[in-house]
Design an enzyme around this catalytic site. Structure first.
Site: not given
Ligand code: NAD
Length: 496
Positions: A177-178, A282
């Site tokens: 959503e960001r 990541c």
């Molecule tokens: P995030 O976990 O905050 O959000 C990811 C998604 O989950 C978003 O769509 C968000 O709306 C949803 N979300 C947020 N809070 C939630 C909740 N409580 N319950 C269910 N869904 C929820 O991650 P972010 O800040 O958007 O992205 C950064 C993170 O993603 C970092 O930890 C990074 O390492 C990780 N990442 C991992 C990979 C990989 O391939 N392993 C790739 C990209 C990013």
């Protein structure tokens, strides 16, 4: 400038419902650029119903025709690349060139998906028994969903839905959503490429929408990419609801710098891998493990010199190396780690809080810590910002022990001129993606992407061959055709 309203894309149409609005920012200016609508439950339900309705015809569409949509989509993504990169940069903050790199990696997943007829053709064995043949067929699951993070708003969705839909599934994407604009635009382009209505739906929202998708029994599988605590809970909740789940989580990626490494190469690799995209990757390298004090001293000296030339500013200016962080809250969280590191006893060699940027926005300069210990929070936790920690160890065994003891196992790299040391490292390191003199060993689209330990929950990695496995289920048919006599020709006698 007027604010954009960012709704959903359902049944081949944009849709704005009455859900709660949440601001979307331009991180370079700090200004609100739009309002994203957090989907109401009825909207999520409409997306699922649309996907269900589209599924029978899409499943029955020949894989070759499904693949042709991907060829057209690739051409449209390339044609609109400039506009798509601007959408990424204006909501994420990364520099335009970096956005183009992200888009290109997304397009490579579309290209892989265009190989659907080959990917889905299964296995065949003749005469597995007397007059018996057997084959395996990869069949779609039905309606599947994907939940994606902010840091690759174009690429990570394209890790998922192109492959899922060419396998015959219908998809519901819940982007971050960001920075939701790019997902909505790509969905429009997919329709333009010929994807039937309902095969790809986009619903915006946060936790509530994710929980509704997780609990809904009409959805067969969930792919998630995001932070580890959320990945872990999504894996547990989705699995409990009977779904197939793959949940990719966070990381703390180490680069081991051996005493024989080409230090110029290692330093330029580390600069890009630690500070590119403001460390919001990541696969970013956030720990440099220097083997021996001589290596560490030289490494810190050269990194410090290179950092003096780093240009921080708006991502719209390609001469900048680093844009802003995603939000003010996140910038402040990253900055709080700098203080924590100092308090814990690490040496803050370069302090990114000193950066001067000629505009408002969520900027933080690049930081470098030396003499970081394994017990410190700056070492243990994923900071997800432009902070590189140097840890000093005596030898390769100690370096590998450090990497293997860390709870995350996404990516790692070794910098050395010694093939035997590199081979030993690759064989024995407990990490899913390994680079040898390559700092960001992100697998290409025809391999698969996945970490080990608490960086991935589930059995299969994302995209590539594992993605095909994730989005299909195997059906194996064993058949015998006893003689019916048809082959013996016509008989004119009354059967007796
Ligand atoms: P995030 O976990 O905050 O959000 C990811 C998604 O989950 C978003 O769509 C968000 O709306 C949803 N979300 C947020 N809070 C939630 C909740 N409580 N319950 C269910 N869904 C929820 O991650 P972010 O800040 O958007 O992205 C950064 C993170 O993603 C970092 O930890 C990074 O390492 C990780 N990442 C991992 C990979 C990989 O391939 N392993 C790739 C990209 C990013």
């Amino acid at each position: 400038m007027s604010e954009k309203l960012l709704g959903h894309y359902i049944d081949g149409q944009p849709l704005a419902d009455g859900g709660q609005r949440q601001p979307v920012y331009n991180p370079a200016s700090g200004a609100v650029s739009g309002q994203v609508i957090l989907a109401e439950p009825a909207t999520v339900d409409a997306a699922i119903r649309s996907a269900q309705a589209a599924y029978p015809a899409w499943r029955a569409t020949p894989a070759l025709k499904r693949a042709r949509v991907m060829f057209k989509l690739k051409a449209l993504l390339e044609e609109h690349a400039d506009q798509l990169c601007e959408l990424i940069t204006d909501e994420h903050g990364k520099v335009l060139d970096d956005a183009l790199g992200e888009l290109q990696r997304g397009i490579e997943n579309v290209e892989y998906a265009a190989g659907a007829p080959e990917l889905l053709k299964g296995d065949y064995s003749r005469n597995v028994g007397p007059d018996i043949d057997s084959w395996s067929d990869m069949q779609p699951l039905g309606v599947v969903a994907g939940i994606t993070p902010f840091n690759f708003p174009a690429m990570v969705p394209m890790w998922m839905w192109p492959l899922a839909v060419v396998c015959g599934n219908c998809f519901i994407l819940k982007p971050s959503e960001r920075d939701p604009s790019i997902a909505l635009r790509v969905a429009e382009l997919a329709s333009q490429a010929g994807l039937p209505a309902g095969v790809l739906n986009v619903v915006n929202g946060g936790r509530e929408v994710v929980e509704q998708l997780l609990d809904d029994r009409r959805i067969e599988a969930i792919s998630f990419v995001g932070s580890t605590p959320i990945a872990e809970s999504i894996y547990a909740r989705g699995s409990a609801a009977g779904k197939r789940v793959q949940a990719l989580g966070g990381a703390k990626n180490h680069a081991v710098i051996m005493p024989d490494a080409d230090l110029d190469n290692a330093v330029s690799a580390l600069m890009g891998a630690a500070y590119g995209s403001c460390g919001e990757r990541c696969m970013a390298i956030s720990v440099a493990v220097a083997v021996g004090d001589t290596t560490a001293d030289a490494l810190v000296e050269r990194l410090t010199a290179a950092m003096a030339g780093l240009r921080v500013g708006s991502g719209r200016d390609n001469s900048n190396d680093m844009g802003p962080l995603i939000s003010a809250v996140h910038r402040d969280k990253v900055a709080s780690f700098l203080q924590a590191g100092v308090d814990e006893g690490a040496t803050l060699v370069v302090d990114g809080r000193q950066v001067e940027v000629p505009q408002e926005g969520f900027f933080l300069g690049a930081s470098l810590f030396d003499r970081v210990g394994a017990q410190m929070s700056i070492y243990r936790e994923e900071i997800f910002g432009p902070v590189l920690c140097v840890v000093r160890v005596a030898d390769l065994a100690a370096a590998m022990q450090l990497v293997n003891d860390h709870e995350y196992g996404n990516g790692t790299a070794i910098f050395t001129r010694d093939g035997e040391a590199a081979r030993h490292f690759c064989d024995n390191i407990l990490v899913g993606m390994v680079g040898v003199n390559v700092p960001l060993p992100v697998p290409v689209a025809y391999h698969s992407f996945g970490g080990w330990k608490r960086s991935l929950f589930g059995d299969l990695s994302a995209y590539g061959p594992d993605g095909v496995r994730f989005y299909t289920r195997r059906k194996t048919v064993t058949q015998r055709w006893p003689s019916s006599g048809v082959r013996d020709g016509v008989s004119y006698s009354f059967p007796s």
